[in-house]
Design a protein around this motif. Structure first.
Motif, PDB file in Angstrom:
ATOM      1  N   VAL A   4       0.834  -1.199   0.000  1.00  0.00           N
ATOM      2  CA  VAL A   4       0.000   0.000   0.000  1.00  0.00           C
ATOM      3  C   VAL A   4       0.869   1.249   0.000  1.00  0.00           C
ATOM      4  N   TYR A   5       0.529   2.171  -0.908  1.00  0.00           N
ATOM      5  CA  TYR A   5       1.189   3.479  -0.961  1.00  0.00           C
ATOM      6  C   TYR A   5       0.100   4.541  -0.817  1.00  0.00           C
ATOM      7  N   ALA A   6       0.049   5.200   0.333  1.00  0.00           N
ATOM      8  CA  ALA A   6      -0.850   6.342   0.509  1.00  0.00           C
ATOM      9  C   ALA A   6      -0.025   7.591   0.229  1.00  0.00           C
ATOM     10  N   ILE A   7      -0.426   8.336  -0.782  1.00  0.00           N
ATOM     11  CA  ILE A   7       0.404   9.430  -1.291  1.00  0.00           C
ATOM     12  C   ILE A   7      -0.240  10.775  -0.981  1.00  0.00           C
ATOM     13  N   ASP A   8       0.578  11.716  -0.524  1.00  0.00           N
ATOM     14  CA  ASP A   8       0.128  13.099  -0.398  1.00  0.00           C
ATOM     15  C   ASP A   8       0.216  13.753  -1.769  1.00  0.00           C
ATOM     16  N   LEU A   9      -0.908  14.221  -2.282  1.00  0.00           N
ATOM     17  CA  LEU A   9      -0.919  14.874  -3.575  1.00  0.00           C
ATOM     18  C   LEU A   9      -0.051  16.140  -3.547  1.00  0.00           C
ATOM     19  N   PRO A  10       0.379  16.629  -4.709  1.00  0.00           N
ATOM     20  CA  PRO A  10       1.226  17.829  -4.745  1.00  0.00           C
ATOM     21  C   PRO A  10       0.595  18.994  -3.988  1.00  0.00           C
ATOM     22  N   ASN A  11       1.422  19.701  -3.220  1.00  0.00           N
ATOM     23  CA  ASN A  11       0.997  20.876  -2.461  1.00  0.00           C
ATOM     24  C   ASN A  11       0.026  20.560  -1.337  1.00  0.00           C
ATOM     25  N   MET A  12      -0.037  19.278  -0.928  1.00  0.00           N
ATOM     26  CA  MET A  12      -0.937  18.874   0.145  1.00  0.00           C
ATOM     27  C   MET A  12      -0.180  18.015   1.157  1.00  0.00           C
ATOM     28  N   GLY A  13      -0.760  17.886   2.348  1.00  0.00           N
ATOM     29  CA  GLY A  13      -0.174  17.033   3.369  1.00  0.00           C
ATOM     30  C   GLY A  13       1.263  17.403   3.681  1.00  0.00           C
TER      31      GLY A  13
END
Length: 282
Positions: free
Chosen positions: A55-64
Motif C-alpha cells: 500500500v502506498y498512501a500518497i500526499d498529492l502535490p501541495n498537500m499534506g
C-alpha cells in the motif's frame, strides 16, 4: 504490520518532493486522498489492506507533507501526470488505485491518460461531472471574498473545523478525535490554500474535460463505494457513472456520509480486499 511501523518516504516529481506512507507486501495499491486531505486520512485502512497488497498512501502535490510549489499546475491532467511520475519514481510499472472525492477524479484521469499504469480502480464518492451539489460553494470560493475567507480557514478554532468535518459523516458520533488532524495539519503551510483555490477556479472546466475522458474507462474494472447520506457528491451520480463504466460494481453503505472508508472502515476494508482478490474476469 501496525500503523506505527509504516514506512514514510519522499520521491521527487518535477523538482518537488511528494510524501507517501508505505506498508505491506503484494500487488501495489495506491491511495489518493480528497481535497484538503492527506495520506493520513487512510490510517484506519492501511493495516488491513497491507495484508493483501503493498500500500502506498500518497500526499498529492501541495498537500499534506508534500512540498509546496507555486509553479505546480492544479489541473486534473497535471495532477494525474504527477501521479504517473510518482509511480516511476517508486518503481511501479502498474498499480491498482483507490481515490476519494477529488482524489477519485484524479484517479479516473490517471486511468484515462495512462491506462496501462492502472489495473483496477476503487472510487469512494469520486468528484465527477454528473454531480453539481457543490457548485454553489465552489463558485463562492471563486469570488474575491470567497478567496479571502478561504485564507482565514487555517486560523479558525479547531472546534469549528471539527463541526465542519462532522457534517461529512452520516452519523457524526462515528468521528474519531484523531481523524481531524489528517485534514488540518497542512492547511497553515504557505501555498496550501492557494493551491486549493487554483483547483476550485478550474473545477467546472476540469469536470467537463473529465467527462470526455470517461469513455476510455468503459472496460476498466471499477468498484464504486458510496454512503447513502453523502451530501457532498450525490449518490445519484453513481448511477450515471455506472452507465459509462460497463465493468463497474456499486456498494452503497446505509447511514454513511461522504467519507465511507473513515466512517465505516471495517466494511470498506472488507469490500476492497474482497474485490481486489476477485479475478478480473468475474
Amino acid at each position: 504490520m501496525s500503523v506505527s511501523r509504516m514506512e514514510r518516504g519522499f520521491v521527487s516529481v518535477a523538482g518537488a518532493r511528494l510524501h507517501y506512507l508505505k506498508s505491506g507486501e503484494g500487488r501495489p495499491l495506491i491511495l489518493l486522498h480528497g481535497l484538503v486531505g492527506s495520506a493520513w486520512n487512510w490510517k484506519q485502512n492501511i493495516r488491513s489492506l497491507a495484508s493483501h497488497a503493498t500500500v502506498y498512501a500518497i500526499d498529492l502535490p501541495n498537500m499534506g507533507d508534500s512540498d509546496r510549489s507555486e509553479n505546480f499546475d492544479a489541473s486534473l491532467e497535471a495532477t494525474a501526470d504527477a501521479m504517473a511520475a510518482c509511480m516511476d519514481a517508486l518503481g511501479l510499472e502498474q498499480a491498482d488505485v483507490a481515490g476519494h472525492s477529488h482524489g477519485g477524479a484524479v484517479s479516473m484521469m490517471l486511468a484515462a491518460r495512462h491506462p496501462e499504469r492502472v489495473g483496477r480502480l476503487i472510487l469512494f464518492a469520486p468528484a465527477n461531472p454528473y454531480c453539481d451539489l457543490g457548485l454553489q460553494l465552489i463558485r463562492f470560493y471563486q469570488t474575491r471574498f470567497g478567496a479571502w475567507f478561504a485564507r482565514q480557514i487555517p486560523w479558525l478554532p479547531r472546534a469549528i473545523k471539527w463541526v465542519a468535518l462532522r457534517r461529512m459523516y452520516g452519523d457524526p458520533r462515528r468521528l474519531r478525535s484523531d481523524v481531524l488532524d489528517g485534514y488540518i495539519n497542512g492547511l497553515s503551510i504557505p501555498g496550501t490554500i492557494d493551491h486549493v483555490l487554483n483547483i476550485l477556479h478550474g473545477w467546472e472546466a476540469g469536470m467537463e474535460r473529465l467527462r470526455t475522458s470517461l469513455e476510455q474507462l468503459a472496460d476498466k474494472p471499477i468498484l464504486l463505494i458510496w454512503g447513502d447520506r453523502d451530501h457532498t457528491v450525490g449518490l445519484r451520480s453513481a448511477r450515471d457513472l455506472g452507465r459509462v463504466f460497463s465493468r463497474s460494481s456499486l456498494v452503497v453503505i446505509p447511514g454513511v456520509g461522504h467519507i465511507p472508508f473513515q466512517e465505516m472502515p471495517e466494511i470498506c476494508n472488507r469490500a476492497m480486499t474482497d474485490w481486489l482478490s476477485t479475478p478480473k474476469t468475474a
